[in-house]
Motif scaffolding. Structure first.
Motif, short mmCIF file in Angstrom:
data_model
loop_
_atom_site.label_atom_id
_atom_site.label_comp_id
_atom_site.label_asym_id
_atom_site.label_seq_id
_atom_site.Cartn_x
_atom_site.Cartn_y
_atom_site.Cartn_z
N LEU A 192 -66.15 19.17 -2.56
CA LEU A 192 -65.48 18.56 -1.42
C LEU A 192 -64.06 19.11 -1.33
CD1 LEU A 192 -66.57 16.40 0.55
CD2 LEU A 192 -65.20 14.73 -0.66
N GLN A 193 -63.85 20.04 -0.45
CA GLN A 193 -62.55 20.70 -0.33
C GLN A 193 -61.63 19.88 0.57
OE1 GLN A 193 -61.73 23.41 -2.12
NE2 GLN A 193 -63.76 23.30 -3.04
N THR A 194 -61.10 18.79 0.02
CA THR A 194 -60.20 17.92 0.77
C THR A 194 -58.92 17.73 -0.04
OG1 THR A 194 -61.32 16.01 -0.22
CG2 THR A 194 -62.04 16.69 1.97
N PRO A 195 -57.82 18.34 0.36
CA PRO A 195 -56.59 18.25 -0.42
C PRO A 195 -55.81 16.96 -0.22
CG PRO A 195 -56.24 19.62 1.52
CD PRO A 195 -57.70 19.27 1.50
N THR A 196 -56.17 16.17 0.80
CA THR A 196 -55.44 14.94 1.08
C THR A 196 -56.41 13.79 1.33
OG1 THR A 196 -55.39 15.26 3.48
CG2 THR A 196 -53.59 16.25 2.18
N LEU A 197 -55.90 12.57 1.22
CA LEU A 197 -56.73 11.39 1.50
C LEU A 197 -57.15 11.36 2.96
CD1 LEU A 197 -57.97 8.73 0.54
CD2 LEU A 197 -55.77 7.62 1.02
N ALA A 198 -56.28 11.77 3.86
CA ALA A 198 -56.62 11.79 5.29
C ALA A 198 -57.79 12.72 5.56
CB ALA A 198 -55.40 12.21 6.11
N ALA A 199 -57.79 13.88 4.92
CA ALA A 199 -58.90 14.83 5.10
C ALA A 199 -60.19 14.27 4.51
CB ALA A 199 -58.55 16.16 4.45
N PHE A 200 -60.07 13.59 3.38
CA PHE A 200 -61.23 12.96 2.75
C PHE A 200 -61.84 11.91 3.69
CE2 PHE A 200 -62.91 9.38 0.20
CZ PHE A 200 -63.90 10.03 -0.52
N LEU A 201 -61.00 11.04 4.24
CA LEU A 201 -61.50 10.01 5.15
C LEU A 201 -62.14 10.63 6.38
CD1 LEU A 201 -58.74 7.24 5.01
CD2 LEU A 201 -61.18 6.95 4.56
N GLN A 202 -61.58 11.72 6.86
CA GLN A 202 -62.15 12.38 8.03
C GLN A 202 -63.57 12.86 7.74
OE1 GLN A 202 -59.85 15.76 9.37
NE2 GLN A 202 -60.82 15.79 11.39
N PRO A 222 -57.06 14.73 -17.99
CA PRO A 222 -57.09 16.14 -18.41
C PRO A 222 -57.69 17.06 -17.36
CG PRO A 222 -57.86 14.71 -20.18
CD PRO A 222 -57.78 13.87 -18.95
N GLN A 223 -58.72 16.58 -16.66
CA GLN A 223 -59.37 17.41 -15.64
C GLN A 223 -58.47 17.58 -14.42
OE1 GLN A 223 -60.81 14.78 -17.18
NE2 GLN A 223 -62.40 15.77 -18.41
N VAL A 224 -57.70 16.56 -14.08
CA VAL A 224 -56.75 16.68 -12.97
C VAL A 224 -55.63 17.64 -13.34
CG1 VAL A 224 -55.04 15.44 -11.59
CG2 VAL A 224 -57.28 14.42 -12.00
N GLN A 225 -55.11 17.49 -14.54
CA GLN A 225 -54.01 18.35 -14.97
C GLN A 225 -54.42 19.81 -15.08
OE1 GLN A 225 -52.91 16.20 -18.57
NE2 GLN A 225 -51.18 15.23 -17.54
N SER A 226 -55.70 20.06 -15.40
CA SER A 226 -56.18 21.44 -15.52
C SER A 226 -56.63 22.02 -14.19
CB SER A 226 -57.34 21.51 -16.51
OG SER A 226 -58.47 20.80 -16.01
N GLY A 227 -56.67 21.19 -13.14
CA GLY A 227 -57.08 21.66 -11.82
C GLY A 227 -58.57 21.63 -11.56
N LYS A 228 -59.34 21.09 -12.51
CA LYS A 228 -60.80 21.02 -12.31
C LYS A 228 -61.19 19.91 -11.34
CE LYS A 228 -61.77 22.93 -16.89
NZ LYS A 228 -62.35 22.68 -18.24
N LEU A 229 -60.34 18.91 -11.21
CA LEU A 229 -60.51 17.85 -10.23
C LEU A 229 -59.22 17.70 -9.44
CD1 LEU A 229 -62.31 15.05 -12.34
CD2 LEU A 229 -63.37 16.67 -10.74
N THR A 230 -59.33 17.24 -8.20
CA THR A 230 -58.15 17.02 -7.35
C THR A 230 -57.95 15.53 -7.15
OG1 THR A 230 -58.51 19.10 -6.18
CG2 THR A 230 -57.10 17.47 -5.11
N ALA A 231 -56.77 15.04 -7.50
CA ALA A 231 -56.42 13.64 -7.29
C ALA A 231 -55.81 13.47 -5.90
CB ALA A 231 -55.44 13.17 -8.36
N LEU A 232 -56.37 12.57 -5.10
CA LEU A 232 -55.91 12.36 -3.73
C LEU A 232 -54.93 11.21 -3.59
CD1 LEU A 232 -59.22 12.91 -1.72
CD2 LEU A 232 -57.52 14.59 -2.46
N ALA A 233 -55.14 10.14 -4.39
CA ALA A 233 -54.25 8.98 -4.30
C ALA A 233 -54.49 8.07 -5.49
CB ALA A 233 -54.49 8.21 -3.00
N VAL A 234 -53.45 7.31 -5.88
CA VAL A 234 -53.58 6.32 -6.94
C VAL A 234 -53.52 4.93 -6.33
CG1 VAL A 234 -52.70 7.77 -8.80
CG2 VAL A 234 -51.10 6.44 -7.43
N ALA A 235 -54.35 4.03 -6.84
CA ALA A 235 -54.47 2.68 -6.27
C ALA A 235 -53.52 1.72 -6.96
CB ALA A 235 -55.91 2.19 -6.38
#
Length: 329
Positions: A140-150, A217-230
């Motif tokens: 899922l190539q979505t760099p932002t929460l807005a793109a994810f919601l779209q 660890p996966q976010v810091q290594s770039g394997k996962l993209t974090a969009l927002a924290v709750a």
């Protein structure tokens, strides 16, 4: 930082705690504790709740002058531990270090629970949070929460989210999000967080509402993209990642908390002494450093505010469980 430096900082934090706890107090507070205090944990040794409990026990032992001893009592998704504390004498000598799943118990196990998750306890303080973070994998190539919601709104029910299991904190956090945003997604439950994260990185699932500690660890290594924290504020561990509020989703909060509770009816003076110790623990530099190494932020929400949080979560989780017909009796 060297080992000797860490020990020095910890010692200084203990001295600061002693100063904070000193001063005018009732005779009852001054007399507490006069014997070892038992801290019950509903998980096996080594897990996040156990680590937090042992760190607090060590701190409180030094600050209050009596041993605080951790007693692991796993079983029935922490119900056994909570029952033991709820039925204990309300004298401050048996406490519970619980986590977010404490407020999920009424939603999932109502027929077999012999206590009330709110009224059977005196809320002391939270001492740590592991923020829930929305992460996406390479599928899922979505760099932002807005793109994810779209994307989610463009394909109702087609996008997937992974959780450690049905009725888990990740499941409830995800369902809270879909209700708040008016979206639908496909739930893919796993038997634990490890395989869910592996498949998320591999592209088998699209997203996950995970505790930060399980994916840091996966976010810091770039394997996962974090969009927002709750969380109400950004995490010190991911300072560049916005909160959901900042990213445009108002009113969404799904922190995984770790906190201290006593049996209902515990004398106010004892509650106050424990609250001061918990606040000092959360503020100590050694605590902040240790918790960050676990993907947590130190945080103390105490007394009535903690109680209100418990009540709000019980109501929210119970409503979602009814709507999904979730039962694990």
């Amino acid at each position: 930082m060297s080992h000797s430096s860490r020990l020095h900082r910890f010692a200084m934090s203990i001295l600061a705690t002693a100063a904070l706890l000193a001063g005018p107090a009732s005779a009852q507070t001054a007399a507490y504790p006069t014997k070892p205090v038992r801290i019950v944990v509903g998980f096996s040794a080594g897990g996040p709740t156990d680590v937090v409990a042992r760190a607090f026990a060590d701190f409180a032992s030094r600050a209050l002058g009596q041993p605080f001893v951790v007693d692991n009592k796993p079983g029935a998704n922490t119900i056994l531990a909570a029952e033991a504390v709820a039925s204990a004498p309300a004298d401050g000598y048996m406490l519970l270090v619980g986590a977010t799943n404490h407020t999920m118990i009424p939603a999932l196990y109502s027929a077999r629970v012999k206590f009330d998750a709110v009224r059977s306890f005196a809320p002391i303080c939270t001492v740590a949070v592991s923020p829930t973070v929305l992460v996406v994998g390479p599928a899922l190539q979505t760099p932002t929460l807005a793109a994810f919601l779209q994307q989610v709104k463009a394909s109702p029910g087609q996008r997937t989210y992974a959780t450690p299991g049905t009725g888990s904190s990740g499941h409830f956090a995800s369902e809270q999000f879909t209700r708040l945003t008016g979206t639908t997604m496909n739930h893919i439950p796993y038997k634990g967080a490890a395989q869910a994260v592996t498949d998320l990185m591999g592209g088998q699932v699209d997203s996950s509402f995970a505790t930060l500690g399980s994916v840091l660890p996966q976010v810091q290594s770039g394997k996962l993209t974090a969009l927002a924290v709750a969380s109400p504020q950004r995490s010190a561990l991911l300072p560049k990642v916005p909160t959901f509020e900042e990213a445009g989703v108002k009113g969404y909060s799904a922190d995984a908390w770790y906190g201290l509770l006593a049996p209902a009816g515990t004398p106010p003076a004892i509650v106050a002494a424990l609250e001061k110790a918990a606040q000092a623990f959360a503020q100590a530099p050694a605590t902040v450093e240790k918790l960050r190494g676990l993907g947590m932020d130190a945080q103390s929400v105490c007394g009535a505010s903690f109680g209100t949080q418990l009540q709000r979560e019980v109501q929210s989780y119970s409503r979602i469980a009814r709507e999904l017909d979730l039962k694990t009796e």
